[in-house]
Design a protein around this motif. Structure first.
Motif, PDB file in Angstrom:
ATOM      1  N   LYS A  29       0.786  -1.116   0.014  1.00 16.05           N
ATOM      2  CA  LYS A  29       0.076   0.107   0.213  1.00 16.05           C
ATOM      3  C   LYS A  29       0.827   1.382   0.032  1.00 16.05           C
ATOM      4  CE  LYS A  29      -3.463  -0.229   3.126  1.00 16.05           C
ATOM      5  NZ  LYS A  29      -4.151  -0.491   4.148  1.00 16.05           N
ATOM      6  N   ASP A  30       2.017   1.381   0.724  1.00 12.13           N
ATOM      7  CA  ASP A  30       2.882   2.340   0.907  1.00 12.13           C
ATOM      8  C   ASP A  30       3.241   2.555  -0.466  1.00 12.13           C
ATOM      9  OD1 ASP A  30       2.193   2.842   3.357  1.00 12.13           O
ATOM     10  OD2 ASP A  30       4.383   1.977   4.049  1.00 12.13           O
ATOM     11  N   THR A  31       3.785   1.585  -1.376  1.00  9.80           N
ATOM     12  CA  THR A  31       4.431   1.665  -2.592  1.00  9.80           C
ATOM     13  C   THR A  31       3.445   2.145  -3.581  1.00  9.80           C
ATOM     14  OG1 THR A  31       5.786  -0.486  -1.993  1.00  9.80           O
ATOM     15  CG2 THR A  31       5.549   0.204  -4.363  1.00  9.80           C
ATOM     16  N   LEU A  32       2.043   1.570  -3.340  1.00  9.67           N
ATOM     17  CA  LEU A  32       1.038   2.235  -4.415  1.00  9.67           C
ATOM     18  C   LEU A  32       0.982   3.791  -4.327  1.00  9.67           C
ATOM     19  CD1 LEU A  32      -1.836  -0.460  -4.406  1.00  9.67           C
ATOM     20  CD2 LEU A  32      -0.485   0.228  -6.349  1.00  9.67           C
ATOM     21  N   LEU A  33       1.238   4.151  -3.134  1.00  6.15           N
ATOM     22  CA  LEU A  33       1.207   5.643  -2.854  1.00  6.15           C
ATOM     23  C   LEU A  33       2.194   6.347  -3.604  1.00  6.15           C
ATOM     24  CD1 LEU A  33       0.118   8.460  -1.160  1.00  6.15           C
ATOM     25  CD2 LEU A  33       1.635   7.458   0.537  1.00  6.15           C
ATOM     26  N   LEU A  34       3.221   5.886  -3.096  1.00  6.19           N
ATOM     27  CA  LEU A  34       4.415   6.276  -4.012  1.00  6.19           C
ATOM     28  C   LEU A  34       4.322   6.355  -5.714  1.00  6.19           C
ATOM     29  CD1 LEU A  34       7.931   5.304  -2.350  1.00  6.19           C
ATOM     30  CD2 LEU A  34       7.000   7.533  -2.843  1.00  6.19           C
ATOM     31  N   LEU A  35       3.536   5.339  -6.082  1.00  3.54           N
ATOM     32  CA  LEU A  35       3.525   5.057  -7.569  1.00  3.54           C
ATOM     33  C   LEU A  35       2.492   6.082  -8.043  1.00  3.54           C
ATOM     34  CD1 LEU A  35       3.718   1.347  -7.749  1.00  3.54           C
ATOM     35  CD2 LEU A  35       5.248   2.644  -9.033  1.00  3.54           C
ATOM     36  N   LEU A  36       1.474   6.182  -7.289  1.00  9.89           N
ATOM     37  CA  LEU A  36       0.518   7.079  -7.622  1.00  9.89           C
ATOM     38  C   LEU A  36       0.771   8.512  -7.695  1.00  9.89           C
ATOM     39  CD1 LEU A  36      -2.688   5.443  -5.997  1.00  9.89           C
ATOM     40  CD2 LEU A  36      -2.414   5.318  -8.538  1.00  9.89           C
ATOM     41  N   LYS A  37       1.707   8.851  -6.888  1.00  9.62           N
ATOM     42  CA  LYS A  37       2.278  10.438  -6.938  1.00  9.62           C
ATOM     43  C   LYS A  37       3.079  10.621  -7.536  1.00  9.62           C
ATOM     44  CE  LYS A  37      -0.292  11.823  -3.051  1.00  9.62           C
ATOM     45  NZ  LYS A  37      -1.268  12.808  -3.225  1.00  9.62           N
ATOM     46  N   LEU A  69      -6.583   6.645  -4.119  1.00  8.28           N
ATOM     47  CA  LEU A  69      -5.772   6.673  -2.985  1.00  8.28           C
ATOM     48  C   LEU A  69      -6.774   6.240  -1.448  1.00  8.28           C
ATOM     49  CD1 LEU A  69      -3.478   9.654  -3.160  1.00  8.28           C
ATOM     50  CD2 LEU A  69      -2.600   7.166  -3.059  1.00  8.28           C
ATOM     51  N   LYS A  70      -7.917   6.753  -1.656  1.00  5.01           N
ATOM     52  CA  LYS A  70      -9.052   6.434  -0.827  1.00  5.01           C
ATOM     53  C   LYS A  70      -9.277   4.796  -0.718  1.00  5.01           C
ATOM     54  CE  LYS A  70     -13.779   7.341   0.844  1.00  5.01           C
ATOM     55  NZ  LYS A  70     -15.023   7.880   0.291  1.00  5.01           N
ATOM     56  N   ARG A  71      -9.433   4.079  -1.766  1.00  6.27           N
ATOM     57  CA  ARG A  71      -9.445   2.677  -1.821  1.00  6.27           C
ATOM     58  C   ARG A  71      -8.331   1.892  -1.577  1.00  6.27           C
ATOM     59  NH1 ARG A  71     -13.156   0.492  -6.415  1.00  6.27           N
ATOM     60  NH2 ARG A  71     -12.783  -1.568  -5.313  1.00  6.27           N
ATOM     61  N   VAL A  72      -6.958   2.532  -1.805  1.00  2.05           N
ATOM     62  CA  VAL A  72      -5.817   1.905  -1.548  1.00  2.05           C
ATOM     63  C   VAL A  72      -5.553   1.845   0.144  1.00  2.05           C
ATOM     64  CG1 VAL A  72      -3.171   2.223  -1.063  1.00  2.05           C
ATOM     65  CG2 VAL A  72      -4.379   2.462  -3.369  1.00  2.05           C
ATOM     66  N   LYS A  73      -6.196   2.831   0.857  1.00  3.94           N
ATOM     67  CA  LYS A  73      -6.051   2.839   2.191  1.00  3.94           C
ATOM     68  C   LYS A  73      -6.933   1.802   2.816  1.00  3.94           C
ATOM     69  CE  LYS A  73      -5.205   7.748   3.042  1.00  3.94           C
ATOM     70  NZ  LYS A  73      -5.598   9.033   3.448  1.00  3.94           N
ATOM     71  N   LEU A 118       8.555  10.617   5.022  1.00  2.00           N
ATOM     72  CA  LEU A 118       8.715  10.862   3.596  1.00  2.00           C
ATOM     73  C   LEU A 118       7.388  10.421   2.945  1.00  2.00           C
ATOM     74  CD1 LEU A 118      10.240  11.244   0.945  1.00  2.00           C
ATOM     75  CD2 LEU A 118      10.987   8.924   1.112  1.00  2.00           C
ATOM     76  N   LEU A 119       6.979   9.195   3.520  1.00  2.00           N
ATOM     77  CA  LEU A 119       5.384   8.762   2.825  1.00  2.00           C
ATOM     78  C   LEU A 119       4.340   9.954   3.276  1.00  2.00           C
ATOM     79  CD1 LEU A 119       5.434   4.925   3.539  1.00  2.00           C
ATOM     80  CD2 LEU A 119       5.820   6.171   1.352  1.00  2.00           C
ATOM     81  N   GLN A 120       4.571  10.787   4.318  1.00  2.00           N
ATOM     82  CA  GLN A 120       3.714  11.601   4.886  1.00  2.00           C
ATOM     83  C   GLN A 120       3.686  12.860   3.854  1.00  2.00           C
ATOM     84  OE1 GLN A 120       3.812  12.345   8.972  1.00  2.00           O
ATOM     85  NE2 GLN A 120       2.351  14.140   9.027  1.00  2.00           N
ATOM     86  N   LEU A 121       4.929  13.187   3.504  1.00  2.00           N
ATOM     87  CA  LEU A 121       5.235  14.412   2.387  1.00  2.00           C
ATOM     88  C   LEU A 121       4.543  14.071   1.330  1.00  2.00           C
ATOM     89  CD1 LEU A 121       6.574  17.092   2.079  1.00  2.00           C
ATOM     90  CD2 LEU A 121       8.332  15.890   1.107  1.00  2.00           C
ATOM     91  N   VAL A 122       5.009  12.892   0.724  1.00  2.00           N
ATOM     92  CA  VAL A 122       4.395  12.332  -0.511  1.00  2.00           C
ATOM     93  C   VAL A 122       2.847  12.478  -0.663  1.00  2.00           C
ATOM     94  CG1 VAL A 122       4.412  10.375  -2.225  1.00  2.00           C
ATOM     95  CG2 VAL A 122       6.546  11.033  -1.103  1.00  2.00           C
ATOM     96  N   SER A 123       2.333  11.865   0.490  1.00  2.00           N
ATOM     97  CA  SER A 123       0.840  11.789   0.229  1.00  2.00           C
ATOM     98  C   SER A 123       0.094  13.119   0.147  1.00  2.00           C
ATOM     99  CB  SER A 123       0.211  10.993   1.562  1.00  2.00           C
ATOM    100  OG  SER A 123       0.719  11.899   3.042  1.00  2.00           O
ATOM    101  N   VAL A 125       8.623  12.219  -7.866  1.00  2.00           N
ATOM    102  CA  VAL A 125       7.930  13.043  -7.223  1.00  2.00           C
ATOM    103  C   VAL A 125       8.401  14.484  -7.228  1.00  2.00           C
ATOM    104  CG1 VAL A 125       7.402  13.860  -4.825  1.00  2.00           C
ATOM    105  CG2 VAL A 125       7.031  11.442  -5.626  1.00  2.00           C
ATOM    106  N   ALA A 126       9.643  14.055  -6.955  1.00  2.00           N
ATOM    107  CA  ALA A 126      10.553  15.883  -7.276  1.00  2.00           C
ATOM    108  C   ALA A 126      10.844  16.293  -8.408  1.00  2.00           C
ATOM    109  CB  ALA A 126      12.202  15.529  -6.694  1.00  2.00           C
ATOM    110  N   MET A 127      10.685  15.273  -9.618  1.00  2.00           N
ATOM    111  CA  MET A 127      10.600  16.095 -11.108  1.00  2.00           C
ATOM    112  C   MET A 127       9.289  16.533 -11.446  1.00  2.00           C
ATOM    113  SD  MET A 127      12.523  12.740 -12.930  1.00  2.00           S
ATOM    114  CE  MET A 127      11.832  13.212 -14.631  1.00  2.00           C
TER     115      MET A 127
END
Length: 805
Positions: free
Chosen positions: A307-315, A351-355, A701-706, A767-769
């Motif tokens: 789930k954390d990885t999906l967050l990163l991918l989606l962002k 993201l809502k469904r990922v959670k 990091l994940l909190q920032l990305v989210s 994310v940075a790009m």
């Protein structure tokens, strides 16, 4: 209680005592010799069965047994013939040994050790050769698999060797010793491992040879991973290996074989072009994904890491692409009926469904979601990219691989094996057949960096119109053994095996030229190589080449399997060709087996042989539950049932699983059957169990990305300030007058990433790009002054150039 893995009524010790392994790594090919020590501690003759994993791309090329001072070397024969000979030998009291691979999965083998006399010892040696996969950091990965997971069988499917795999509950009773010798034309930089090693010893001052041993006392209860680092390992190279003069004329083993290693470098101007696509993320949500990533401190459940990885991918996805998310188990769920355009609204929905995702879909059936994905029409100019996450427990591996290959023209497949025991045949096979890249997440590995490395490959422009041309001296022709190359990635190795026929009338150099198109631009890569055979390579290159050709023929046979009489005749010829090649090369195939019989041994056998199943280490979850098969099904129903979900909501399932076991023990009937008549109090007990679970520490990091928007920007608010350890007022008061709040927030996020999380850059690079691109599209005054103020506020020292705005 009976020891797990045994098939006898008595609680008897297993006959396998130890495993000793010698690994010789030559450049990026490993030759592995494993010796298994058996002893019959029974009072009667014994037959031992050992089902074990090997790397999916391994070419098993030697099998022998030593009893006392006598060594018996096995022959490769047609499978049915070998089985009949084994059965006849054992029934007549002769010692016999049979090694055969699974018909369902390329990474599972069964060893039958027949008719060991009481008190007798036998040392069985298996040798195989395998390629070492190149990792994103250019290391070469060798894995000695120890863990063999129970494989999920879909309803109505047949199961052969892999059906004999049973879950272990306790440590394996045998140990492992392992020694490694590494040699290469390139200097060896270092060698790392997931296990404890003795110090690396260099044998020459130029560091081209080294040895290392596994530290003593290692219990073979997890995969052993080794990572070899060479200097300049990404350079193209060629190895020519001489054939065997006694082999039949014109055969593969008689002629030289060349292995070409290519490392394409794409032009910068092409790589800088933005690539869109359709990204489909396929997540294993079977019960096994509730297991922990590892047994150390701070371990996550596999489903939580996914789930954390999906967050990163989606962002990290680019604006304007398309995406969808599938979860699969005994059935599958998809977030959208078909892939949707990536924007703020669809990202928020996903993201809502990922959670809400849980490992609650039962078994592990991946064919149905794959078929659903493949029937969806593709989007023009948006190449489809599949990201498949699983712990790899399938018995129908070959059926899955054939399906992926059938649709290889329409997509690329990136596969991720999670945890110890994930099927190498499945993970590497899906990536190979789907023109993608495979990754394994084991031990304390973090999933996110490996997945983001694969996303970098997926965002590369697709290579098309690939051709390979050979320029050789007159008199020499070439037969390519490898399937045609259908994928190339920047900086990633591609291998070509080829048989060189004939004799040169002059000239000792050959050239291989690879041509392809990138974004409609033609590219050419060329390698010159010497035709003189390399010394001291044995026959490793021949056997790897033979294995690759055999696998291609086996797949051709499966795909052409039909009741049509004409096709059946063609298939019979194909099977004969596979058997002939397997026997000549001395490597395993699905239609052959290794058979060894000690013709000097004969003893009277009264009654059936005792049969012992040698325990194979199986994956265990963090909270192992000892229960009957019926109880296991009941626990799965409790944790996944809708009534429980309605009453409990989102509870912590590792705690709930332990409580579920207590409920099971209370509700189980003496015959081992169970009733689904549960009281509401049972579910409430599960709820109480979840309340005892402490909240995991926040990942900043994940909190920032989210908090990042789909466009790449951040908003200036209290939640962002909390990540920085500041208040919203502190951020607002320091904001330069010439920038608005979103630009200031996004600039601070970039400064914090480069200043505080640079060691995790591979995870947040996209994310940075996006953030830098978004700032570049805004009207910003004195950007350098803004960066200076941001550095002071966050305590960082990041330059404007570093941010790449």
């Amino acid at each position: 209680m009976m020891n797990c893995g045994l098939v006898t009524e008595k609680n008897e010790p297993v006959p396998l005592k130890s495993i000793s392994v010698e690994v010789r790594v030559q450049d990026h090919v490993a030759t592995v010799s494993s010796t298994l020590q058996y002893v019959n501690e029974e009072e009667r003759p014994l037959e031992a069965l050992f089902v074990f994993p090997l790397p999916a791309d391994a070419a098993v090329c030697h099998f022998s047994a030593k009893i006392g001072e006598q060594e018996i070397v096995a022959e490769v024969q047609e499978r049915k013939t070998a089985r009949d000979r084994y059965d006849d030998a054992v029934s007549s009291g002769q010692q016999a040994f049979l090694l055969e691979e699974s018909e369902e999965s390329l990474d599972v083998f069964r060893l039958s050790v027949g008719c060991l006399s009481p008190g007798q010892n036998a040392a069985v040696t298996i040798i195989y050769v395998t390629e070492l996969a190149v990792q994103a950091d250019h290391s070469l990965r060798f894995c000695l698999p120890a863990v063999l997971n129970p494989r999920y069988t879909p309803a109505g499917s047949a199961a052969g060797i892999v059906s004999e795999i049973s879950s272990g509950c306790g440590s394996v009773p045998y140990t492992l010793t392992l020694s490694v010798h590494v040699s290469s034309p390139k200097p060896i930089s270092k060698l790392e491992s997931s296990c404890t090693l003795d110090p690396l010893v260099f044998l020459h001052s130029d560091h081209t040879q080294a040895t290392v041993n596994l530290s003593p006392g290692h219990m073979f209860d997890k995969d052993v991973e080794l990572f070899v680092y060479y200097q300049d390992t990404h350079q193209p190279s060629a190895i020519v290996e001489a054939g065997v003069t006694t082999a039949p004329s014109g055969s593969l083993m008689r002629d030289p074989v060349v292995m070409i290693s290519l490392y394409p470098e794409f032009p910068e101007e092409v790589m800088s072009l933005a690539t869109q696509g359709e990204f489909v993320f396929v997540i294993d949500r079977s019960g096994s994904m509730e297991c922990m990533m590892h047994q150390g401190n701070g371990a996550q459940k596999r489903i939580e890491s996914a789930k954390d990885t999906l967050l990163l991918l989606l962002k990290s996805l680019p604006m304007g692409c398309y995406f969808n998310i599938y979860g699969f188990g005994s059935y599958f769920e998809n977030f959208f009926p078909q892939s949707v355009e990536y924007n703020q609204d669809t990202m928020d929905q996903a993201l809502k469904r990922v959670k809400e995702m849980r490992a609650d879909l039962g078994g592990t059936e991946i064919l149905k979601p794959l078929k659903d994905i493949y029937i969806q029409p593709c989007y023009s100019d948006h190449p489809r990219q599949l990201f498949i996450f699983t712990d790899g427990e399938f018995r129908n591996t070959k059926e899955v691989l054939d399906l992926v290959k059938h649709h290889a023209h329409s997509h690329r497949c990136f596969s991720f094996g999670i945890g110890e025991g994930a099927s190498t045949a499945l993970i590497t096979g899906m990536a190979r057949e789907g023109s993608g890249h495979a990754q394994f997440i084991t031990g304390t590995d973090r999933m996110q960096p490996k997945v983001m490395q694969s996303l970098r490959f997926a965002l590369q422009p697709a290579v098309v119109n690939i051709s390979v041309d050979w320029t050789l001296p007159r008199g020499i022709t070439v037969d390519t053994l490898s399937p045609p190359i259908n994928v190339l990635f920047q900086g990633q190795r591609s291998l070509i095996y080829a048989q060189l026929k004939g004799k040169s009338s002059g000239g000792s150099e050959g050239t291989v030229t690879v041509k392809y198109s990138l974004k409609d631009q033609p590219v050419t890569n060329q390698l010159h190589f010497c035709l003189k055979p390399t010394e001291k390579t044995g026959l490793a290159i021949h056997r790897l080449g033979a294995q690759i050709l055999i696998r291609s023929l086996e797949q051709e046979e499966r795909l052409g399997n039909t009741e049509n009489e004409h096709i059946e005749k063609i298939m019979k010829k194909l099977r004969k060709r596979i058997v002939k090649l397997s026997v000549q090369a001395g490597v395993s195939s699905v239609h052959t087996a290794f058979i060894a019989i000690n013709k000097n041994s004969r003893q009277t056998v009264k009654g059936p042989l005792l049969q012992r199943r040698v325990k194979t280490q199986a994956r265990r979850c963090a909270a192992p539950i000892r229960e009957s098969q019926s109880g296991a099904r009941l626990k799965e129903w409790i944790l996944g049932s809708l009534p429980a979900r309605r009453i409990i909501g989102h509870f912590d399932e590792s705690m709930a699983a332990r409580q579920a076991s207590r409920v099971i023990e209370k509700r189980m009937k003496p015959a081992g059957k169970f009733s689904r008549e549960f009281e509401k109090s049972d579910y409430c007990n599960l709820l109480e169990a979840s309340k005892d679970t402490p909240d995991p520490p926040k990942d900043l990091l994940l909190q920032l990305v989210s908090l990042q928007k789909a466009s790449g920007c951040w908003e200036l608010d209290a939640t962002l300030a909390d990540v920085f350890g500041k208040t919203e007022d502190e951020l607002t008061n320091q904001k330069p007058a010439q920038v608005d709040g979103s630009v200031w927030a996004t600039l601070l996020a970039l400064i914090w990433l480069y200043g505080c999380k640079i060691e995790q850059q591979v995870e947040w690079q996209f994310v940075a790009m996006k953030a830098a691109s978004w700032i570049g599209s805004q009207k910003v005054g004195d950007l350098s002054q803004c960066v200076c103020v941001g550095n002071v506020l966050l305590g960082c020292h990041v330059t404007k150039e570093t941010l790449r705005i």
